[in-house]
Design a protein around this motif. Structure first.
Motif, PDB file in Angstrom:
ATOM      1  N   GLY A 256       0.820  -1.213   0.000  1.00 23.17           N
ATOM      2  CA  GLY A 256       0.000   0.000   0.000  1.00 23.17           C
ATOM      3  C   GLY A 256       0.852   1.261   0.000  1.00 23.17           C
ATOM      4  O   GLY A 256       0.323   2.368  -0.100  1.00 23.17           O
ATOM      5  N   ASN A 257       2.196   1.091   0.083  1.00 26.27           N
ATOM      6  CA  ASN A 257       3.098   2.257   0.046  1.00 26.27           C
ATOM      7  C   ASN A 257       3.834   2.278  -1.279  1.00 26.27           C
ATOM      8  O   ASN A 257       4.227   1.227  -1.779  1.00 26.27           O
ATOM      9  N   GLY A 258       4.076   3.463  -1.764  1.00 30.62           N
ATOM     10  CA  GLY A 258       4.863   3.571  -2.987  1.00 30.62           C
ATOM     11  C   GLY A 258       6.271   4.066  -2.681  1.00 30.62           C
ATOM     12  O   GLY A 258       6.476   4.853  -1.758  1.00 30.62           O
ATOM     13  N   ALA A 259       7.257   3.574  -3.457  1.00 25.40           N
ATOM     14  CA  ALA A 259       8.622   4.128  -3.387  1.00 25.40           C
ATOM     15  C   ALA A 259       9.033   4.499  -4.811  1.00 25.40           C
ATOM     16  O   ALA A 259       8.776   3.743  -5.754  1.00 25.40           O
ATOM     17  N   SER A 260       9.652   5.653  -4.947  1.00 19.85           N
ATOM     18  CA  SER A 260      10.088   6.086  -6.273  1.00 19.85           C
ATOM     19  C   SER A 260      11.433   5.440  -6.598  1.00 19.85           C
ATOM     20  O   SER A 260      12.127   4.930  -5.705  1.00 19.85           O
TER      21      SER A 260
END
Ligand code: UFG
Length: 329
Positions: A256-260
């Motif tokens: 549910g978390n995004g990382a670039s």
């Protein structure tokens, strides 16, 4: 339960086989070793070298080991390759799965947990992000289509056999390696971001290329939802143990978390202490700017959620294996 793990010599399948054994299940691994590694099959799991398209070999294995459930990972899984060699993807992924279902049907094995992908969603419009299971599925490459066809096959087969039950698990970006260092990630060719960056840290590559920094995201690079491979394996077990006759389940698996991409590069620098030189290159065709999961459905229904949400921890677990196995298995 007695579980057949297809693709159990591959990255995700081998981790799932290990976690199944650790949690008291019996495991048999089938893999054609096209891209898998015999050494990745955990001790304790009998190994059968066979291709899924060999229906009679699969049938024989199902019978011989009195299998109750199949976890199906075996597949070709490179988006770019699928565009260049679509027939290989349809033959292997869709054809292999049809053959597996045929073998299960003949033998009467009624439970299937299938490795699907968020690539079945294609490029969802911004209002659909974070992506829930209700997001319309519209793949943009043959890899995604090949997996969506299998979802369709399972639905249709389930309509003809009310004892059959299945779950399609749509993963986001899988990362990390076994926490105890026993299993790792060894792809040839390697195109995934974290292993590429770790190969830079090992000195095997001079630097990495970031595929575009002009995306509509806060730092301009693509955002993905990285999920620890052991969390992913545990989700399979939770789902398998909850499947009942007639069930047809679909779950998105992510944190549910995004990382670039920039954030992943920073995590690799922090974990390895290597400067990881990067240059900005052009965008890679087919890369959606932002993909991350809404993981609520599986949490609400089964109580599963990812335990390791920190990208640095996933990188650290992967780095431990890469340092010890610089040349893979
Ligand atoms: N990236 C780089 N440089 C690299 C490698 C990757 O900038 O050398 C970027 C990509 O452009 C992307 C991100 O890092 O923005 C992640 O790329 P990966 O290749 O690691 O993973 P993908 O998101 O492309 O692919 C993953 C799975 C596929 C699945 C897909 C769904 O590996 O199996 O998600 O979109 F189909």
């Amino acid at each position: 339960m007695r579980v057949l793990v297809t693709g159990g010599a591959g990255y995700i399948g081998s981790h799932a086989a290990k976690r199944l054994l650790d949690s008291g299940h019996q495991v048999v691994v089938v893999d054609n070793l096209f891209r898998g590694h015999r050494q990745a099959v955990p001790p304790g799991a009998p190994f059968v070298q066979a291709d899924l398209r060999d229906t009679s070999a699969i049938e024989k294995t199902l019978r011989q080991h009195d299998i109750e459930c199949v976890m199906h990972f075996a597949a070709l899984a490179y988006v770019g390759e699928s565009v260049l060699q679509p027939l290989d993807y349809f033959e292997n992924n869709a054809g292999g799965s049809a053959s597996l279902l045929r073998a299960m049907d003949h033998v009467g094995v009624r439970k299937l947990v299938f490795s699907s992908t968020c690539a079945t969603y294609g490029e969802p419009p911004p209002p659909e992000i974070p992506i829930a299971e209700t997001c319309p599925q519209s793949p943009i490459n043959p890899y995604g289509w090949s997996k969506l066809f299998v979802e369709r096959m399972m639905r249709d087969y389930a309509r003809s056999n009310d004892k059959f039950c299945f779950a399609a698990l749509r993963y986001f970006n899988v990362a990390g390696c076994a926490v105890d260092g026993s299993l790792g990630e060894d792809h040839h060719p390697e195109t995934h971001l974290i292993p590429v960056l770790l190969n830079v840290a090992l000195g095997k590559l001079p630097g990495a290329v970031i595929f575009g920094d002009d995306y509509p995201t806060p730092d301009g690079t693509c955002i993905r939802d990285y999920l620890h491979v052991e969390d992913l394996a545990d989700a399979h077990i939770t789902v398998m143990e909850s499947l009942n006759k007639g069930d047809q389940r679909f779950y998105n698996l992510g944190t549910g978390n995004g990382a670039s991409v920039h954030q992943v590069v920073e995590a690799v620098r922090a974990v390895t202490g290597h400067p990881i030189p990067v240059e900005i290159g052009p965008r890679r065709e087919g890369d959606p700017p932002m993909l991350y999961a809404n993981p609520r459905k599986i949490k609400d229904e089964l109580g599963w959620e990812a335990q390791r949400k920190d990208i640095k921890q996933m990188v650290a677990d992967a780095w431990r294996w890469f340092e010890k196995h610089p040349n893979g298995y």
